[in-house]
Design a protein around this motif. Structure first.
Motif, PDB file in Angstrom:
ATOM      1  N   VAL A   1       0.846  -1.197   0.000  1.00  8.85           N
ATOM      2  CA  VAL A   1       0.000   0.000   0.000  1.00  8.85           C
ATOM      3  C   VAL A   1       0.880   1.244   0.000  1.00  8.85           C
ATOM      4  O   VAL A   1       1.796   1.368   0.819  1.00  8.85           O
TER       5      VAL A   1
ATOM      6  N   ALA B   1      -0.248   5.374  -0.475  1.00 10.89           N
ATOM      7  CA  ALA B   1      -1.397   6.237  -0.739  1.00 10.89           C
ATOM      8  C   ALA B   1      -1.095   7.678  -0.352  1.00 10.89           C
ATOM      9  O   ALA B   1      -0.444   7.926   0.670  1.00 10.89           O
TER      10      ALA B   1
ATOM     11  N   SER C   1      -8.410   5.483  -3.093  1.00  9.14           N
ATOM     12  CA  SER C   1      -6.954   5.318  -3.057  1.00  9.14           C
ATOM     13  C   SER C   1      -6.280   6.437  -2.263  1.00  9.14           C
ATOM     14  O   SER C   1      -5.080   6.397  -2.021  1.00  9.14           O
TER      15      SER C   1
ATOM     16  N   GLY D   1     -10.214   0.247  -1.518  1.00  7.95           N
ATOM     17  CA  GLY D   1      -9.512   1.427  -1.055  1.00  7.95           C
ATOM     18  C   GLY D   1      -8.161   1.064  -0.463  1.00  7.95           C
ATOM     19  O   GLY D   1      -7.867  -0.101  -0.176  1.00  7.95           O
ATOM     20  N   ALA D   2      -7.353   2.092  -0.239  1.00  6.31           N
ATOM     21  CA  ALA D   2      -6.008   1.887   0.302  1.00  6.31           C
ATOM     22  C   ALA D   2      -6.041   1.226   1.670  1.00  6.31           C
ATOM     23  O   ALA D   2      -5.131   0.472   2.025  1.00  6.31           O
TER      24      ALA D   2
END
Length: 198
Positions: free
Chosen positions: A65, A67, A87, A119-120
């Motif tokens: 990850v 972001a 994100s 999503g992140a």
């Protein structure tokens, strides 16, 4: 003021990608407020001043990850504003900076949306104790944290002391969890991960 129900992750569209309970809770959640007496002679001159930074990027290296982080506040009704797209992660700007001497910086984001997918912070449902979290500050520093606890709360039961800025330095990451309610377009729970400076 942020309300317990105010952290509803607003999502677009119909049924989404994640539903149901995540992994079991683990770890000890840090308490707010120092609760410790200050030793005689201790004061500002006893230790160097620790300056926090505005977070601009979040990484969970073990999960792949990376972001961007943007400042967010609260909506007129008291709900925490969650940035789009999923994100992107929001830093609750009324709260502590990252890397400061006290208080936990709060970062929050969507778990997913129908339009943009995961999503992140979707990985928060699966993180393990000791996993590394890295936050880059606007000043260029990389601030390293280690995951110490995870809890899943009903949205109405989200502890408000997560936002009070007291206690030892740390990081709080929040996303949605639990079952998705198609009638409201929201997940029923919040997943909260605590991390301490590494």
């Amino acid at each position: 003021m942020v309300t317990g129900a105010g952290l509803a992750c607003l999502v677009a569209g119909g049924a989404l990608l994640l539903s149901g309970p995540g992994a079991p809770d683990f770890g000890t959640v840090p308490t707010t407020g120092s609760g410790a007496a200050v030793p005689a002679g201790a004061g500002p001159s006893a230790a160097p001043v620790v300056v926090g930074a505005v977070p601009v990027e979040l990484a969970l290296p073990g999960r792949g990850v990376l972001a961007p982080v943007v400042p967010v506040g609260t909506a007129p009704g008291g709900a925490l504003v969650i940035p789009d797209p999923p994100s992107t992660v929001g830093w609750w700007a009324p709260g502590p900076l990252v890397g400061g001497a006290s208080g936990s910086a709060v970062l929050a984001g969507h778990v997913d949306t129908a339009a943009d997918g995961l999503g992140a912070l979707a990985v928060l449902r699966e993180v393990e104790p000791g996993e590394e979290v890295v936050v880059r500050g606007a000043d260029g520093r990389e601030l390293r944290y280690a995951v110490t606890a995870r809890r899943e709360y009903r949205k109405a039961d989200l502890p408000l002391d997560l936002f009070d800025g007291a206690g030892p330095p740390g990081l709080v990451l929040i996303t949605c969890g639990g079952a998705f309610d198609p009638a409201t377009g929201h997940y029923e729970d919040n997943v909260v991960v605590h991390a301490t400076p590494a």
